[in-house]
Design a protein around this motif. Structure first.
Motif, PDB file in Angstrom:
ATOM      1  N   GLY A 125       9.276  -1.741  -4.312  1.00  0.00           N
ATOM      2  CA  GLY A 125       9.801  -2.774  -3.416  1.00  0.00           C
ATOM      3  C   GLY A 125      10.903  -3.573  -4.068  1.00  0.00           C
ATOM      4  O   GLY A 125      11.203  -3.382  -5.245  1.00  0.00           O
ATOM      5  N   LYS A 147       8.470 -10.153  -7.119  1.00  0.00           N
ATOM      6  CA  LYS A 147       8.921  -9.633  -5.826  1.00  0.00           C
ATOM      7  C   LYS A 147       9.809 -10.679  -5.156  1.00  0.00           C
ATOM      8  O   LYS A 147       9.639 -11.880  -5.381  1.00  0.00           O
ATOM      9  CB  LYS A 147       7.704  -9.371  -4.933  1.00  0.00           C
ATOM     10  CG  LYS A 147       6.847  -8.221  -5.396  1.00  0.00           C
ATOM     11  CD  LYS A 147       5.705  -8.025  -4.419  1.00  0.00           C
ATOM     12  CE  LYS A 147       4.713  -7.023  -4.934  1.00  0.00           C
ATOM     13  NZ  LYS A 147       3.554  -6.878  -4.062  1.00  0.00           N
ATOM     14  N   ALA A 151      10.134  -9.326   0.279  1.00  0.00           N
ATOM     15  CA  ALA A 151       9.168  -8.281  -0.058  1.00  0.00           C
ATOM     16  C   ALA A 151       7.744  -8.811   0.059  1.00  0.00           C
ATOM     17  O   ALA A 151       6.842  -8.105   0.502  1.00  0.00           O
ATOM     18  CB  ALA A 151       9.427  -7.762  -1.467  1.00  0.00           C
TER      19      ALA A 151
END
Lengths: 163, 129
Positions: A125, A147, A151
């Protein structure tokens, strides 16, 4: 590759026609070579692998906030390791060298492997590129990749209700 | 190739274990110097406090535990896993057991096994009349 392949105006149909019988023989030769190698190997005359080159083992962990990529790099120091992020791929490169002290003596037994290595880890991701951290401890490199907000938002837990 | 780098212990597998994590056999290099042997064992991730080096009845055993995976994360891809390291070596009389030294750095345990006086190479002077 045939020599005519290197000359631009001689490339094309002629080269194509010529290359196919060449390839048949090349393939046959490869086949024969591997047959012989296999034969000698079965008798123990040839080593199974020349000497395994060093390639670190990698593990990827995922938490709600980040991805953690760990690599086993025993015998290396943080200066020998290069960590790069290109697009969504994490690259870990470096070289494991024999320590000077080891070289001075006679190696009587060896199982550890040495050499240059490169490992590419595709991340599942999007990550916040500016907040990536790398830490090296006891021979293990850990890269923490937070992240991005998007995400994190993309993941949603759905509660299961009973009737 | 991965198997060569880190193998699961074979002998301890037949022994009943009281825990669930695996035991690995660390890869080792042995180098001979003039007055000592040097043993380099790869034990990446091992906590320095968990390393045990024992010498008993001619058998040198190294044992180390490694940090457990973080509880808040799930492993999505694994080429190595948390476990212990253990390996034993039979040491000959050539080694001065009392002087074995151990040093741990960057995931590598280095053991220095000094040779006994009698096992060290000696140059014999030739006298000329």
């Amino acid at each position: 590759m045939a020599f005519t392949d290197l000359i631009p105006w001689k490339r094309g149909t002629q080269a194509l026609a010529k290359s196919s019988p060449d390839n048949v023989f090349a393939a046959l030769q490869r086949e024969m070579n591997s047959l012989f190698d296999e034969f000698w190997r079965s008798w123990g005359a040839l080593p199974a692998t020349p000497r395994a080159a060093f390639s670190p083992s990698i593990t990827v962990d995922e938490s709600a906030k980040d991805y953690r990529v760990s690599a086993e790099l025993p015998g290396l120091s943080e200066k020998d390791i290069k960590v790069e992020l290109t697009g969504n791929t994490l690259m870990i490169t470096g070289e494991k060298k024999e320590e000077r002290e080891e070289k001075r003596g006679t190696t009587v037994y060896t199982e550890r492997s040495y050499g240059a290595f490169a490992r590419a880890v595709p991340l599942p991701g999007a990550v916040d590129r500016n907040k990536v951290k790398a830490q090296f401890k006891h021979g293990v490199l850990t890269v923490t990749l937070p992240k991005t907000a998007e995400a994190k938002a993309a993941h949603k837990q759905i509660t299961v209700k009973a009737e | 190739m991965k198997d060569l780098q880190k193998q699961t212990a074979k002998t301890p597998a037949t022994v009943e274990r009281t825990h669930a994590w695996p035991t690995f056999v660390p890869a080792v290099d042995i180098v001979e110097h003039k007055d000592a042997f040097e043993l380099h064992a790869d034990i990446p991730g091992a906590d320095p406090g968990s390393i045990n080096v024992n010498f008993e009845q001619g058998v040198l055993t190294i044992h180390a535990g490694r940090a457990v995976a973080a509880a808040d994360a799930d492993t999505i891809y694994a080429e190595f896993e948390p476990g212990e390291y253990e390996r034993s070596f039979t040491v000959s009389d050539q080694i001065d057991a009392g002087k074995i030294a151990a040093h741990y750095r960057n995931g590598v345990l280095v053991l220095t096994l000094p040779k006994v006086e009698a096992a060290k190479p000696k140059k014999i002077a030739v006298t000329v009349n």
